[in-house]
Design a protein around this motif. Structure first.
Motif, PDB file in Angstrom:
ATOM      1  N   GLY A  74      22.626  16.688   4.033  1.00  0.00           N
ATOM      2  CA  GLY A  74      21.331  16.218   4.654  1.00  0.00           C
ATOM      3  C   GLY A  74      20.552  15.340   3.724  1.00  0.00           C
ATOM      4  N   HIS A  75      19.163  15.876   3.699  1.00  0.00           N
ATOM      5  CA  HIS A  75      18.196  14.939   2.996  1.00  0.00           C
ATOM      6  C   HIS A  75      18.267  15.101   1.301  1.00  0.00           C
ATOM      7  CE1 HIS A  75      14.604  12.348   2.373  1.00  0.00           C
ATOM      8  NE2 HIS A  75      14.152  13.239   1.830  1.00  0.00           N
TER       9      HIS A  75
ATOM     10  N   GLU B  50      24.531  11.990   5.821  1.00  0.00           N
ATOM     11  CA  GLU B  50      24.676  11.693   7.444  1.00  0.00           C
ATOM     12  C   GLU B  50      24.014  12.530   8.197  1.00  0.00           C
ATOM     13  OE1 GLU B  50      28.605  11.244   8.508  1.00  0.00           O
ATOM     14  OE2 GLU B  50      29.337   9.835   6.677  1.00  0.00           O
ATOM     15  N   GLN B  51      23.697  13.752   7.807  1.00  0.00           N
ATOM     16  CA  GLN B  51      22.798  14.931   8.572  1.00  0.00           C
ATOM     17  C   GLN B  51      21.337  14.791   8.143  1.00  0.00           C
ATOM     18  OE1 GLN B  51      24.884  18.618   9.707  1.00  0.00           O
ATOM     19  NE2 GLN B  51      26.500  17.959   8.478  1.00  0.00           N
ATOM     20  N   ASP B  52      20.950  13.790   7.728  1.00  0.00           N
ATOM     21  CA  ASP B  52      19.440  13.843   7.177  1.00  0.00           C
ATOM     22  C   ASP B  52      18.473  13.487   8.424  1.00  0.00           C
ATOM     23  OD1 ASP B  52      17.226  13.502   5.946  1.00  0.00           O
ATOM     24  OD2 ASP B  52      17.597  11.865   4.342  1.00  0.00           O
ATOM     25  N   LYS B  53      17.703  14.422   8.637  1.00  0.00           N
ATOM     26  CA  LYS B  53      16.638  14.409   9.784  1.00  0.00           C
ATOM     27  C   LYS B  53      15.341  13.772   9.254  1.00  0.00           C
ATOM     28  CE  LYS B  53      18.766  18.682  11.946  1.00  0.00           C
ATOM     29  NZ  LYS B  53      18.819  19.867  12.286  1.00  0.00           N
ATOM     30  N   VAL B  54      15.241  13.648   8.018  1.00  0.00           N
ATOM     31  CA  VAL B  54      13.884  13.375   7.409  1.00  0.00           C
ATOM     32  C   VAL B  54      14.126  11.756   7.497  1.00  0.00           C
ATOM     33  CG1 VAL B  54      12.389  13.472   5.430  1.00  0.00           C
ATOM     34  CG2 VAL B  54      13.874  15.444   6.002  1.00  0.00           C
ATOM     35  N   ILE B  55      15.187  11.365   6.541  1.00  0.00           N
ATOM     36  CA  ILE B  55      15.416   9.691   6.642  1.00  0.00           C
ATOM     37  C   ILE B  55      16.619   9.488   7.052  1.00  0.00           C
ATOM     38  CG2 ILE B  55      15.209   7.823   5.250  1.00  0.00           C
ATOM     39  CD1 ILE B  55      13.259   9.231   3.348  1.00  0.00           C
ATOM     40  N   PRO B  56      16.869   9.233   8.404  1.00  0.00           N
ATOM     41  CA  PRO B  56      18.217   9.119   8.870  1.00  0.00           C
ATOM     42  C   PRO B  56      19.081   8.038   8.127  1.00  0.00           C
ATOM     43  CG  PRO B  56      16.574   9.263  10.729  1.00  0.00           C
ATOM     44  CD  PRO B  56      15.701   9.026   9.439  1.00  0.00           C
TER      45      PRO B  56
ATOM     46  N   ALA C 196      16.456   7.345   0.428  1.00  0.00           N
ATOM     47  CA  ALA C 196      15.163   6.792   0.019  1.00  0.00           C
ATOM     48  C   ALA C 196      14.216   6.770   1.211  1.00  0.00           C
ATOM     49  CB  ALA C 196      15.482   5.802  -0.879  1.00  0.00           C
ATOM     50  N   SER C 197      13.005   6.555   0.766  1.00  0.00           N
ATOM     51  CA  SER C 197      12.036   6.073   1.871  1.00  0.00           C
ATOM     52  C   SER C 197      11.420   4.648   1.499  1.00  0.00           C
ATOM     53  CB  SER C 197      10.813   7.253   1.911  1.00  0.00           C
ATOM     54  OG  SER C 197       9.998   7.069   0.520  1.00  0.00           O
ATOM     55  N   GLY C 198      10.761   4.339   2.467  1.00  0.00           N
ATOM     56  CA  GLY C 198      10.507   2.939   2.441  1.00  0.00           C
ATOM     57  C   GLY C 198      10.960   1.786   3.253  1.00  0.00           C
ATOM     58  N   ALA C 199      12.027   2.113   3.813  1.00  0.00           N
ATOM     59  CA  ALA C 199      12.506   1.232   4.815  1.00  0.00           C
ATOM     60  C   ALA C 199      11.603   1.156   6.036  1.00  0.00           C
ATOM     61  CB  ALA C 199      13.840   1.320   5.200  1.00  0.00           C
ATOM     62  N   GLN C 200      11.418  -0.239   6.498  1.00  0.00           N
ATOM     63  CA  GLN C 200      10.485  -0.406   7.449  1.00  0.00           C
ATOM     64  C   GLN C 200      11.429  -0.806   8.908  1.00  0.00           C
ATOM     65  OE1 GLN C 200       7.019   0.098   7.487  1.00  0.00           O
ATOM     66  NE2 GLN C 200       7.885   0.928   5.659  1.00  0.00           N
ATOM     67  N   THR C 201      11.564   0.326   9.662  1.00  0.00           N
ATOM     68  CA  THR C 201      12.559   0.172  10.921  1.00  0.00           C
ATOM     69  C   THR C 201      11.681   0.642  12.075  1.00  0.00           C
ATOM     70  OG1 THR C 201      13.267   2.435  11.006  1.00  0.00           O
ATOM     71  CG2 THR C 201      14.366   0.837   9.299  1.00  0.00           C
ATOM     72  N   ASP C 202      12.415   0.395  13.197  1.00  0.00           N
ATOM     73  CA  ASP C 202      11.541   0.632  14.725  1.00  0.00           C
ATOM     74  C   ASP C 202      11.918   2.101  14.807  1.00  0.00           C
ATOM     75  OD1 ASP C 202      10.676  -1.867  14.774  1.00  0.00           O
ATOM     76  OD2 ASP C 202      12.478  -2.766  15.866  1.00  0.00           O
ATOM     77  N   GLU C 203      12.718   2.772  14.252  1.00  0.00           N
ATOM     78  CA  GLU C 203      13.142   3.961  14.887  1.00  0.00           C
ATOM     79  C   GLU C 203      12.045   5.122  14.309  1.00  0.00           C
ATOM     80  OE1 GLU C 203      16.801   7.312  13.870  1.00  0.00           O
ATOM     81  OE2 GLU C 203      16.494   5.473  12.536  1.00  0.00           O
ATOM     82  N   GLN C 204      11.762   5.765  15.282  1.00  0.00           N
ATOM     83  CA  GLN C 204      10.755   6.843  15.190  1.00  0.00           C
ATOM     84  C   GLN C 204      11.339   8.475  14.645  1.00  0.00           C
ATOM     85  OE1 GLN C 204       7.375   6.451  15.627  1.00  0.00           O
ATOM     86  NE2 GLN C 204       7.925   4.305  16.040  1.00  0.00           N
ATOM     87  N   ILE C 205      10.780   8.553  13.454  1.00  0.00           N
ATOM     88  CA  ILE C 205      11.558   9.979  12.811  1.00  0.00           C
ATOM     89  C   ILE C 205      10.309  11.007  12.924  1.00  0.00           C
ATOM     90  CG2 ILE C 205      13.213   8.841  11.622  1.00  0.00           C
ATOM     91  CD1 ILE C 205      11.520   9.169   9.168  1.00  0.00           C
ATOM     92  N   LYS C 206      10.879  12.329  12.940  1.00  0.00           N
ATOM     93  CA  LYS C 206       9.859  13.431  13.058  1.00  0.00           C
ATOM     94  C   LYS C 206       9.932  14.079  11.772  1.00  0.00           C
ATOM     95  CE  LYS C 206       9.057  17.663  15.502  1.00  0.00           C
ATOM     96  NZ  LYS C 206       9.521  18.685  16.390  1.00  0.00           N
ATOM     97  N   PRO C 207       8.715  14.011  11.186  1.00  0.00           N
ATOM     98  CA  PRO C 207       8.434  14.733   9.756  1.00  0.00           C
ATOM     99  C   PRO C 207       8.634  16.248   9.710  1.00  0.00           C
ATOM    100  CG  PRO C 207       6.724  13.401  10.177  1.00  0.00           C
ATOM    101  CD  PRO C 207       7.279  13.497  11.510  1.00  0.00           C
ATOM    102  N   TYR C 208       9.392  16.828   8.704  1.00  0.00           N
ATOM    103  CA  TYR C 208       9.611  18.534   8.701  1.00  0.00           C
ATOM    104  C   TYR C 208       8.301  18.789   8.830  1.00  0.00           C
ATOM    105  CZ  TYR C 208       8.896  17.397   3.656  1.00  0.00           C
ATOM    106  OH  TYR C 208       7.993  17.100   2.370  1.00  0.00           O
ATOM    107  N   LEU C 209       8.304  20.241   8.861  1.00  0.00           N
ATOM    108  CA  LEU C 209       7.226  20.948   9.212  1.00  0.00           C
ATOM    109  C   LEU C 209       6.114  20.755   8.268  1.00  0.00           C
ATOM    110  CD1 LEU C 209       5.873  23.338  10.935  1.00  0.00           C
ATOM    111  CD2 LEU C 209       6.906  25.044   9.894  1.00  0.00           C
TER     112      LEU C 209
END
Length: 321
Positions: A291-292, A262-268, A162-175
C-alpha cells in the motif's frame, strides 16, 4: 431564557467531562528518547533552539542514502530497509520537524524550504556532500523539492508513493488526515488522540493490515504524542504546499526512481505514473502486495530495487564516453 442557560451549562459540563475522559496527554520526552532512540541516535542543534534527531548508520565508505519519512511518521519507518542495505551503503535517516524525537520547529516553520534546510544541515554535520535522497509520501515531496532546490546535494532521487503530483483524480484522505483538515479536528487533535484512531489510520495505509503489529501501532501513537508533535501536525497542515512547483518537476536532471504500492489508497499509483510522465528518464516500479508504506510492508523488494538502481546509476556514470 433560564432554560436555555441551564441546557447550555449542562452541555458545557458534559463536553468538559468528555474532554477529561478522552484526553490523551503528551508522552514524556526523556522516556521516549530512552525507548525509541538507539546507539545510532544523535541530536543536532539546529541553531534555532531545536534538536534534530538523526541516525548515521551502515558502511561509511559506501554511497550515502538520505532517508526521509512521510507525514506523521518517523525515521524508524526505514529500519527494515536500513538493515538490508547497511552493509554496502551509508544510511542516514532523520526525524523531520514535528515528528519522532525531533519535536516541533521552534520557529513554527514547516515549509519545504525549512525541512530541506534541516536535511542539508544533517548532511553537512556528518560530512556528506552528495547523497541519494529517498523519501516516502510527504518525504517524497521533500525529496523532489530537494532535487529542485539543492540539486548539487542529490546524486539521485527515489520517490516512494510520493505526494505533490497535480492530477485531476480525487482521492480520499485517511481518517487521521480527514480529521486534521477539519476545524474541530484541529481544535481537538492536539489534546485528544486515541490509540484506535492511529491504528485505523495505519490500517488504511497498509495493503495487508495483518502485517501491522501492536508494537508498531504503539510506536506511532506514542511518538505522535511526543511533546509538541500534535500541535506541529496541525500547524504543518496549514503550511503552503506550493502546488505550482509541480510545473518544475520536469526540469530535474538527476536520475529518478519511482517505487509505488499498487494498493495505495492514500496516493494512488496514477500519481506515480504522473511523475513518470513528467520526469524525463524516470523509472517506475510498482508492488502488487503493498500500500502506501512499501518500505514497511515489503522492505525486501524496496531494498533490492534501490540497491540495483544505485548500482546501475553508478555504472552508467563510470562508463567511458
Amino acid at each position: 431564557m433560564k432554560k436555555f442557560i441551564r441546557i447550555t451549562l449542562v452541555v458545557l459540563v458534559l463536553l468538559g467531562a468528555a474532554f477529561l475522559m478522552f484526553r490523551t496527554p503528551d508522552t514524556d520526552r526523556e522516556a521516549m528518547i530512552a525507548k525509541y532512540g538507539n546507539e545510532a541516535s544523535q541530536f543536532l542543534d539546529d541553531g534555532n533552539g531545536g534538536q534534530i534527531h538523526y541516525r548515521d548508520e551502515g558502511n561509511k565508505d559506501g554511497p550515502a542514502i538520505m532517508l526521509i519519512h512521510g507525514a506523521n511518521s518517523l525515521l524508524q519507518t526505514w529500519e527494515p530497509v536500513v538493515g538490508l542495505l547497511d552493509d554496502k551503503y551509508r544510511m542516514i535517516s532523520v526525524d523531520l520537524y514535528g515528528h519522532g524525537l525531533t519535536g516541533p520547529n521552534p520557529t513554527g516553520n514547516y515549509s519545504a524550504d525549512a525541512n530541506i534546510a534541516a536535511i542539508v544541515k544533517v548532511l553537512d554535520h556528518v560530512g556528506v556532500d552528495e547523497a541519494y535522497w529517498v523519501g516516502n509520501s510527504m518525504g517524497g515531496w521533500l525529496t523532489w523539492r530537494g532535487g529542485l532546490a539543492v540539486p548539487e546535494r542529490t546524486a539521485g532521487l527515489v520517490l516512494i508513493d510520493a505526494s505533490g503530483a497535480q492530477t485531476d483524480e480525487q482521492i480520499k484522505p485517511y481518517l487521521g488526515a480527514r480529521l486534521a483538515q477539519s476545524a474541530i479536528g484541529q481544535l481537538l487533535l492536539p489534546e485528544i488522540t486515541p490509540r484506535f484512531l492511529v491504528k485505523s489510520s495505519l490500517e488504511e495505509n497498509f495493503a495487508q493490515p495483518e502485517r501491522l503489529t501492536e508494537e508498531l501501532v504503539d510506536r506511532y501513537w506514542e511518538l505522535l504524542r511526543f511533546p509538541g508533535n500534535r500541535q506541529a501536525a496541525v500547524d504543518r497542515g496549514k503550511a503552503d504546499r506550493e502546488p505550482e512547483k509541480w510545473a518544475d518537476v520536469g526540469t530535474l536532471k538527476m536520475p529518478v526512481l519511482l517505487l509505488w504500492g499498487e494498493q495505495d489508497k492514500v496516493i494512488p499509483l496514477s500519481h506515480g505514473k504522473a511523475f513518470e510522465a513528467a520526469i524525463p528518464g524516470a523509472t517506475l516500479i510498482s508492488y502488487a502486495d503493498a500500500g502506501h508504506l512499501p518500505m514497511e510492508e515489503t522492505p525486501e523488494q524496496v531494498a533490492r530495487d534501490i540497491g540495483n538502481w544505485i548500482e546501475s546509476v553508478t555504472s552508467e556514470e563510470q562508463a567511458p564516453n
